[in-house]
Design an enzyme around this catalytic site. Structure first.
Site, PDB file in Angstrom:
ATOM      1  N   SER A 135       0.880   4.506  -0.009  1.00  0.00           N
ATOM      2  CA  SER A 135       0.745   3.183  -0.596  1.00  0.00           C
ATOM      3  C   SER A 135       0.520   3.353  -2.096  1.00  0.00           C
ATOM      4  CB  SER A 135      -0.442   2.460   0.053  1.00  0.00           C
ATOM      5  OG  SER A 135      -0.716   1.250  -0.622  1.00  0.00           O
ATOM      6  N   LYS A 161       5.205   2.445   0.276  1.00  0.00           N
ATOM      7  CA  LYS A 161       4.830   1.036   0.149  1.00  0.00           C
ATOM      8  C   LYS A 161       4.423   0.820  -1.297  1.00  0.00           C
ATOM      9  CE  LYS A 161       0.466  -1.155   1.451  1.00  0.00           C
ATOM     10  NZ  LYS A 161      -0.453  -1.446   2.569  1.00  0.00           N
ATOM     11  N   LYS A 163       2.675  -1.988  -4.064  1.00  0.00           N
ATOM     12  CA  LYS A 163       1.889  -3.209  -4.190  1.00  0.00           C
ATOM     13  C   LYS A 163       2.630  -4.146  -5.130  1.00  0.00           C
ATOM     14  CE  LYS A 163      -1.884  -2.122  -1.848  1.00  0.00           C
ATOM     15  NZ  LYS A 163      -2.393  -2.935  -0.721  1.00  0.00           N
ATOM     16  N   ASP A 188       3.525  -4.855  -0.369  1.00  0.00           N
ATOM     17  CA  ASP A 188       2.266  -5.466   0.065  1.00  0.00           C
ATOM     18  C   ASP A 188       1.732  -6.343  -1.070  1.00  0.00           C
ATOM     19  OD1 ASP A 188      -0.174  -6.148   1.155  1.00  0.00           O
ATOM     20  OD2 ASP A 188      -0.948  -4.096   1.303  1.00  0.00           O
ATOM     21  N   GLU A 213       4.325  -7.296   3.480  1.00  0.00           N
ATOM     22  CA  GLU A 213       2.957  -7.348   4.008  1.00  0.00           C
ATOM     23  C   GLU A 213       2.124  -8.423   3.305  1.00  0.00           C
ATOM     24  OE1 GLU A 213       1.137  -3.486   3.902  1.00  0.00           O
ATOM     25  OE2 GLU A 213      -0.845  -4.224   4.438  1.00  0.00           O
ATOM     26  N   ASP A 238      -1.764  -8.353   7.478  1.00  0.00           N
ATOM     27  CA  ASP A 238      -2.903  -7.434   7.317  1.00  0.00           C
ATOM     28  C   ASP A 238      -4.165  -8.299   7.329  1.00  0.00           C
ATOM     29  OD1 ASP A 238      -4.946  -5.810   6.308  1.00  0.00           O
ATOM     30  OD2 ASP A 238      -3.808  -4.982   4.643  1.00  0.00           O
ATOM     31  N   LYS A 262      -6.019  -2.335  11.102  1.00  0.00           N
ATOM     32  CA  LYS A 262      -7.126  -1.588  10.501  1.00  0.00           C
ATOM     33  C   LYS A 262      -8.319  -1.843  11.396  1.00  0.00           C
ATOM     34  CE  LYS A 262      -5.567  -2.178   5.709  1.00  0.00           C
ATOM     35  NZ  LYS A 262      -5.725  -2.979   4.467  1.00  0.00           N
ATOM     36  N   GLY A 290      -4.643   1.452   5.836  1.00  0.00           N
ATOM     37  CA  GLY A 290      -5.672   2.318   5.268  1.00  0.00           C
ATOM     38  C   GLY A 290      -6.523   1.561   4.275  1.00  0.00           C
TER      39      GLY A 290
HETATM   40  O1  OSB Z   1      -3.912  -3.918   1.684  1.00  0.00           O
HETATM   41  O2  OSB Z   1      -3.411  -2.160   2.713  1.00  0.00           O
HETATM   42  C1  OSB Z   1      -4.087  -2.730   1.874  1.00  0.00           C
HETATM   43  C2  OSB Z   1      -6.299  -0.199   0.034  1.00  0.00           C
HETATM   44  C3  OSB Z   1      -7.458  -0.927  -0.098  1.00  0.00           C
HETATM   45  C4  OSB Z   1      -7.496  -2.221   0.358  1.00  0.00           C
HETATM   46  C5  OSB Z   1      -6.366  -2.795   0.960  1.00  0.00           C
HETATM   47  C6  OSB Z   1      -5.207  -2.058   1.117  1.00  0.00           C
HETATM   48  C7  OSB Z   1      -5.165  -0.741   0.628  1.00  0.00           C
HETATM   49  C8  OSB Z   1      -3.972   0.092   0.660  1.00  0.00           C
HETATM   50  C9  OSB Z   1      -4.180   1.588   0.587  1.00  0.00           C
HETATM   51  O3  OSB Z   1      -2.845  -0.328   0.661  1.00  0.00           O
HETATM   52  C10 OSB Z   1      -3.862   2.272   1.860  1.00  0.00           C
HETATM   53  C11 OSB Z   1      -4.367   3.690   1.855  1.00  0.00           C
HETATM   54  O4  OSB Z   1      -3.624   4.573   1.415  1.00  0.00           O
HETATM   55  O5  OSB Z   1      -5.511   3.931   2.289  1.00  0.00           O
HETATM   56 MG    MG Z   2      -2.383  -4.535   3.042  1.00  0.00          MG
END
Ligand code: OSB
Ligand code: MG
Length: 371
Positions: A135, A161, A163, A188, A213, A238, A262, A290
């Site tokens: 990510s 992925k 952001k 995301d 996402e 999510d 999660k 994550g």
């Molecule tokens: O939205 O998935 C998310 C990290 C912190 C809070 C929200 C998110 C995330 C990530 C990181 O996308 C995922 C990872 O590599 O742990």
């Molecule tokens: Mg997310």
């Protein structure tokens, strides 16, 4: 299991690179390590809220409060049978799923250690290594994003992925797609848009993305249904899925075609397994999300992702993608086939580097049962 003592370590760990999302930028990762002693065994759990209430309403501060004033008194000095028993006790506490989940994780670690079984075995996981992706946070420019993505692809990540946020969406995603025409790519938004933005986001639908996402509000399910009707690309939820019940709402409303699971967000590993099972019954693929976990939470994520319906790559990257120094002695590495091995040792299968834990601890609270 008799709960003899509980200690809560509020820790802060430097990330190897800042992580920026639509809700903010983190350079250090805060979380709470839960340590429970019971019958000669030690269980570890990770509470994953950040310092700020950007992802959801919880913070390390609110989690400390809920843990010390409400959850610890419900279990300290008592006999907690299993996760079902724990969930029943904390059901009188509304919300605060990230706080509850960290304690449940420590209980699972204890249950596994007592039984001499890994979490994967306890959950009925079907694979010894799980497919993972990376990510990538928002970068300075679309060009630097492409360079960062190229670096991770070179390291062996077969799924990326990125952001997105308003003003940094279609251009960024198009640039990565152009540089990597065949890459498994997804975006995301962390709740940064509303239905008014559909025209702006529409070009994403032509980029052959695995999924989009959480584009809309974190407490919304219905508007995601309306958006999904207009998009070919699967919408993945999510933030909106905070319990097995919410997963059922989303499925019944056809609000998404994929769910990011999660354990923390749904209140614990037991709840995550329930969401997994519900999605399997309804033929909705899931993947493991994550929260920039330490080695403790990472071990838990890998065990969860070994369940059969985790058919999309998870946000569970190698330890070196997050931390130069971790609180576990074990470090997770990326295999050549873009997978990471699921720990096989009893419980979570990780051990704590006491020196590192001490160095990263901002505050420690300990509670000992009266004997
Ligand atoms: O939205 O998935 C998310 C990290 C912190 C809070 C929200 C998110 C995330 C990530 C990181 O996308 C995922 C990872 O590599 O742990
Ligand atoms: Mg997310």
């Amino acid at each position: 299991m008799k709960i003899e003592s509980i200690s809560l370590h509020h820790i802060s760990m430097p990330l190897v690179a800042p992580f920026e999302t639509s809700f903010g930028r983190e350079t250090d990762r805060e979380c709470i390590l839960v340590i429970i002693k019971s019958e000669g065994l030690i269980g570890y759990g990770e509470c994953v809220p950040s310092r700020d209430p950007g992802y959801n309403y919880e913070t390390t501060g609110t989690a400390m409060h809920i843990l010390k004033d409400f959850i610890v008194p419900l279990i300290l000095g008592t006999d907690v049978k299993d996760a079902v028993d724990f969930q029943e006790r904390v059901s009188r506490i509304r919300g605060h799923h990230l706080a509850k989940a960290g304690v449940e994780m420590a209980l699972w670690d204890l249950l596994g250690k007592r039984a001499g079984k890994s979490l994967r075995e306890l959950f009925g996981g079907v694979r010894e290594k799980v497919e993972v992706g990376v990510s990538i946070g928002i970068q300075e420019s679309a060009q630097s994003l492409v360079r960062t993505a190229a670096d991770f692809v070179k390291q062996g990540y077969a799924r990326v992925k990125i952001k997105i946020k308003p003003g940094r969406d279609v251009e960024d995603a198009s640039a990565v797609r152009q540089a990597f025409p065949n890459l498994r790519l997804q975006v995301d938004a962390n709740s940064a848009y509303s239905l008014n933005d559909m025209q702006t986001l529409k070009p994403l639908d032509k980029l052959n993305l695995l999924l989009i996402e959480q584009p809309l509000f974190e407490d919304d399910i219905w508007d995601h249904h309306k958006m999904q009707e207009q998009f070919e690309t699967p919408i993945c939820l999510d933030e909106s899925i905070v319990s097995p019940r919410h997963a059922r709402y989303a499925i019944e409303m056809k609000a998404c075609r994929v769910i990011n699971i999660k354990a923390a967000r749904v209140g614990g590993l037991s709840q995550a397994v329930m969401v997994h099972d519900l999605c399997l019954e309804n033929k909705l693929p899931v993947w493991c999300g994550g929260m920039l976990e330490t080695g403790v939470g990472r071990a838990s994520n890998l065990a969860l992702a070994s369940l059969p319906n985790f058919v999309l790559p998870g946000d569970v990257s190698a330890s070196d993608r997050y931390y130069a120094r971790d609180i576990t002695n074990e470090r997770f590495v990326l295999n050549a086939d873009s997978t990471i091995d699921v720990p096989g040792g009893a419980g979570l299968g990780v051990t704590i580097n006491e020196k590192a834990l001490k160095d990263f601890t901002l505050l420690e609270l300990s509670f000992v049962a009266k004997s």
